[in-house]
Design a protein around this motif. Structure first.
Motif, mmCIF file in Angstrom:
data_model
loop_
_atom_site.group_PDB
_atom_site.id
_atom_site.type_symbol
_atom_site.label_atom_id
_atom_site.label_comp_id
_atom_site.label_asym_id
_atom_site.label_seq_id
_atom_site.Cartn_x
_atom_site.Cartn_y
_atom_site.Cartn_z
ATOM 1 N N ASN A 49 126.102 -11.725 -3.708
ATOM 2 C CA ASN A 49 126.041 -11.586 -2.246
ATOM 3 C C ASN A 49 124.990 -12.527 -1.646
ATOM 4 O OD1 ASN A 49 128.045 -9.634 -2.241
ATOM 5 N ND2 ASN A 49 126.576 -7.940 -2.441
ATOM 6 N N LEU A 50 123.861 -12.655 -2.369
ATOM 7 C CA LEU A 50 122.811 -13.560 -1.906
ATOM 8 C C LEU A 50 123.300 -15.002 -1.946
ATOM 9 C CD1 LEU A 50 119.902 -14.246 -1.077
ATOM 10 C CD2 LEU A 50 119.279 -14.167 -3.530
ATOM 11 N N GLY A 51 123.958 -15.371 -3.038
ATOM 12 C CA GLY A 51 124.472 -16.733 -3.171
ATOM 13 C C GLY A 51 125.515 -17.054 -2.119
ATOM 14 N N LEU A 52 126.391 -16.090 -1.858
ATOM 15 C CA LEU A 52 127.430 -16.294 -0.846
ATOM 16 C C LEU A 52 126.807 -16.498 0.535
ATOM 17 C CD1 LEU A 52 130.431 -16.320 -0.079
ATOM 18 C CD2 LEU A 52 130.319 -13.818 0.136
ATOM 19 N N GLU A 53 125.790 -15.707 0.813
ATOM 20 C CA GLU A 53 125.118 -15.803 2.112
ATOM 21 C C GLU A 53 124.442 -17.162 2.278
ATOM 22 O OE1 GLU A 53 121.276 -13.673 4.317
ATOM 23 O OE2 GLU A 53 122.446 -12.538 2.825
ATOM 24 N N LEU A 54 123.756 -17.629 1.221
ATOM 25 C CA LEU A 54 123.068 -18.919 1.280
ATOM 26 C C LEU A 54 124.065 -20.072 1.381
ATOM 27 C CD1 LEU A 54 120.307 -18.330 -1.431
ATOM 28 C CD2 LEU A 54 119.968 -18.531 1.044
ATOM 29 N N TYR A 55 125.179 -19.963 0.648
ATOM 30 C CA TYR A 55 126.175 -21.041 0.652
ATOM 31 C C TYR A 55 126.825 -21.163 2.029
ATOM 32 C CZ TYR A 55 130.352 -23.759 -0.349
ATOM 33 O OH TYR A 55 131.342 -24.711 -0.311
#
Length: 793
Positions: free
Chosen positions: A150-156
């Motif tokens: 979820n963190l990676g998706l948000e940053l991407y």
């Protein structure tokens, strides 16, 4: 091919793969074990009666052999032995719960022992993956997926990935776009086994996982047979022409029988599309397809094309994924083992690989396809020297499935089998996507002004095509800077003393990385700045290699983007994939390459192909040289004019009036092949006749000659004493003669050539002679090998 060789005929001491009813003792059963040693026999070991119940032919065992621990394979249970039972060693342990291969692969292994007169150990060493030969467990690893957190998706999505972290950005973008689902948990993500196909680095993924931006999820492996159905998508699938449609129909309606087909298609005729349609029919029957390609460099791009076809919505499966696996020597032992096991369990539906992939066990075999069947890389040149093409035909006959051979330049052996009605030919005579003709010119280099190996005609053509925004391929099958480094004063040249061949000079004249390398034994050293004989400092590179050609092209066309593609520039993993991507995206204007660029690649923007020096291919004592040269010219020329732009081919040679060139350029490969077949028939050369080669090597030339002369005497004696050979015709025993490379890695090499008009007599002679040859005292003083249907040195 070897249709006349019985699967049950064996040149070995044991009658292989049989189970005897009565054990040698009430307490023990004798096993016939194959061990990877150069002896054409099985080795006797014993196992207790209680444990013998678990033993099966094709299972591995651990044994003590000459005070060392070895891995062997059970070939026979209940073997009779000449040794007293108390002198037979027990096995250490069974390594498998069930046989590693099925009965059909066991039959194939027996055929290979019979036809190639190979030891059981050599055959199993060829068939089994290295990991299993080292004692690794035959266990299928759990499948895993990489996905964004979820963190990676948000940053991407917020575009907060550092712009200079290019590899991390690409990995995040790939994970965002790729979605694979399985029926167990509907987990989306990138399969771990697909990392290399997307040119991703495991190090990059681990770095991202450490930041908690992505995660790796393990899934329970599902090996059940999935059901397939096709979802028509006319917008994305090419329409077949009449010839392609006929080929697909003919093969697809005969998938349940053994039959060998030859797909004889000109370059860019859409042979791969024919493969794909036939494989669709195979998958719809719940079966697997095995596709062999000649080069490692072709494997990833072939897998990518298959992925685009089978995993982008056209095929509907329970888990929305058709497992496509690749197998080649660039993979680790563990990776190759996992592919082997996936195919064995039926999880992998399509397997694409090089020569060694032929022996992958298939749960539901459906078809074997051999792309570029003429390529000599399908003949193993080390260890057990088998032909993957011929062995594939035998495997297909055992499995009762079709085999499809495909090429724009089929081998003379295959075309003669077409004449004999052993192979059915399917023609593709027209290009699939374009009708643009390719103009071909031969430049006679005699009395021509040249500039570093380039005629002014070729230089002008390169300039013209660059102005037209076309890409250029310059072919030179000689890597390095120059073949020879020569002293200008005294004529001394650098020579490998171990091979008595010139060192190849690598690195340009101004480079700090100049070195000499022997392309025969691999030895390397720094390039001398002074002559080692007269101490003169005028050391001159003589001749032209790909490095020197690259230097010349960059000087002549300074604004062009030039890339050299040969073994030296593609050593790094995925280097070839990167080059192919750059070529197709238009990032390269001029590519300079060796034969690794001659086959299978589709570069639609190449409009000019220049064959810089064809003289080496035309000058040869090998009777197959004209065939190889014709295939090479046709294949390289086929890289030009593959799209809508006009193509041009320029061939530079001092032998412009060579008869092969005249026939090939005026009438095409098919006419050349007919001429070559007639020449083989008149001269009674293979495959009209059948042959074998016995080669020996040793540091002492006298030992080599003496051994081969004794072998020749044995062969003559067997012919005179064996009544079964009384009718042998046109037997020729030629030699001992020096090999093409008489000295290699410090050893002298001589050979004895055996030829006859009847295959069964050749094998009968070899079978009757091998025991006597192995018992020679001189055999222990040399390293010798037997090769059936030899090709090359």
């Amino acid at each position: 091919m070897t249709n006349s060789i019985s699967l049950t005929q064996s040149p070995l001491n044991h009658n292989l793969f049989e189970t005897t009813e009565n054990p040698s003792s009430e307490e023990f059963v004798v096993l016939g074990i194959s061990i990877n040693v150069p002896l054409r026999r099985l080795f006797d070991y014993k196992i207790s009666v209680d444990n013998a119940v678990e033993a099966k032919v094709g299972m591995r065992v651990e044994v003590s052999f000459s005070n060392r621990i070895k891995i062997g394979v059970i070939n026979k249970i209940g073997a009779s032995s000449n040794l007293p039972l108390e002198k037979i060693k027990p096995i250490n342990r069974l390594l498998d719960d069930s046989p590693l291969v099925n009965n059909n692969l066991i039959k194939l292994s027996q055929w290979m022992q019979n036809y190639y007169h190979a030891s059981p150990g050599d055959v199993w060493n060829t068939i089994l993956p290295n990991a299993l030969l080292k004692g690794e467990k035959a266990e299928l690893a759990r499948e895993s997926f990489w996905r964004l957190t979820n963190l990676g998706l948000e940053l991407y999505q917020a575009k907060k990935i550092a712009k200079n972290a290019v590899k991390q950005q690409l990995a995040m973008a790939c994970l965002f776009e790729v979605e694979n689902k399985n029926s167990a948990g509907l987990v989306s993500g990138l399969r771990h086994s697909q990392i290399s196909q997307f040119n991703l680095s495991l190090t990059t993924l681990k770095t991202l996982a450490g930041k908690k931006w992505i995660e790796r999820i393990f899934e329970v492996t599902d090996t059940k047979d999935n059901q397939f159905e096709i979802k028509e998508n006319n917008n994305s699938i090419l329409k077949l022409n009449d010839q392609q449609d006929f080929a697909v129909t003919q093969v697809s309606k005969q998938l349940d029988i053994y039959k060998t087909w030859l797909l004889f298609g000109v370059t860019a005729s859409g042979k791969t599309e024919v493969y794909l349609r036939i494989i669709e029919a195979v998958l719809l029957q719940g079966k697997q397809a095995l596709v062999l390609v000649p080069e490692i460099g072709l494997t990833p791009q072939t897998v990518s094309r298959f992925e685009r076809r089978f995993n982008t919505g056209r095929f509907i499966t329970e888990n929305n994924h058709v497992e496509i696996a690749m197998m080649h020597s660039g993979m680790t032992d563990k990776q190759r083992l996992q592919v082997w096991l996936k195919a064995q369990t039926g999880q992998a539906k399509i397997i694409i690989g090089t020569r060694s992939a032929l022996f992958i066990p298939l749960k539901n075999p459906g078809i074997i396809i051999i792309d570029e069947e003429h390529d000599t890389s399908f003949k193993q040149q080390q260890g057990l020297r088998y032909s993957a093409r011929d062995t594939a035909m035998v495997r297909a006959s055992i499995e009762k499935i079709p085999v499809l051979l495909a090429s724009a330049t089929p081998s003379i052996e295959t075309l003669i089998n077409v004449e004999k009605k052993k192979i059915t030919q399917l023609d593709l005579t027209q290009k699939a996507l374009t009708s643009v003709e390719v103009k071909c010119r031969v430049i006679d280099m005699k009395k021509q002004p040249i500039k570093q190996g380039l005629s002014f005609h070729l230089i002008d053509s390169i300039q013209h095509h660059l102005k037209q925004k076309g890409q250029i391929l310059l072919f030179l099958n000689r890597r390095g800077y120059a073949p020879v480094l020569l002293c200008h004063q005294c004529g001394w040249s650098s020579e490998c003393k171990r091979c008595e061949r010139h060192f190849t000079f690598h690195g340009n004249e101004n480079s700090d990385k100049q070195h000499l390398q022997c392309h025969h034994c691999g030895s390397s050293r720094r390039a001398p700045k002074q002559c080692l004989k007269c101490q003169c400092d005028e050391m001159i590179p003589i001749g032209l290699g790909t490095e020197r050609l690259e230097e010349t092209i960059k000087t002549l066309f300074p604004s062009a983007r030039v890339q050299r593609i040969d073994r030296d520039t593609t050593r790094k993993k995925s280097a070839m994939d990167g080059f192919v991507t750059s070529i197709k995206s238009g990032e390269i204007d001029i590519l300079i390459g060796t034969q690794m660029l001659a086959k299978g690649h589709h570069f639609p923007n190449i409009t000019l192909v220049g064959l810089v020096d064809m003289d080496g291919a035309l000058y040869s004592s090998d009777f197959r040289a004209p065939e190889y040269a014709a295939q090479l010219i046709t294949q390289v020329s086929g890289r030009a004019g593959r799209a809508e732009n006009k193509g041009e081919v320029i061939i530079q040679t001092h032998l412009a009036d060579h008869p092969m060139l005249s026939i090939l350029l005026n009438s095409g490969y098919k006419s050349f092949a007919k001429t070559a077949i007639n020449e083989r028939k008149e001269a009674c050369l293979p495959p009209i006749s059948y042959n074998a080669l016995i080669q020996a090597e040793a540091p002492n030339i006298g030992m080599v000659k003496n051994f081969l002369q004794e072998v020749k005497d044995i062969l003559k004696q067997v012919v005179s004493e064996d009544e079964g050979l009384s009718d042998i015709e046109n037997l020729e025993l030629l030699g001992p003669v020096p090999a093409v490379y008489t000295k290699k890695a410090g050893k002298f090499r001589y050979q004895l050539y055996i030829q006859t008009n009847q295959r069964r007599y050749l094998h009968q002679l070899l079978k009757g002679s091998i025991p006597a040859i192995e018992s020679l005292k001189s055999a222990s003083r040399v390293r010798w090998r037997l090769e059936v249907d030899p090709i090359g040195d």
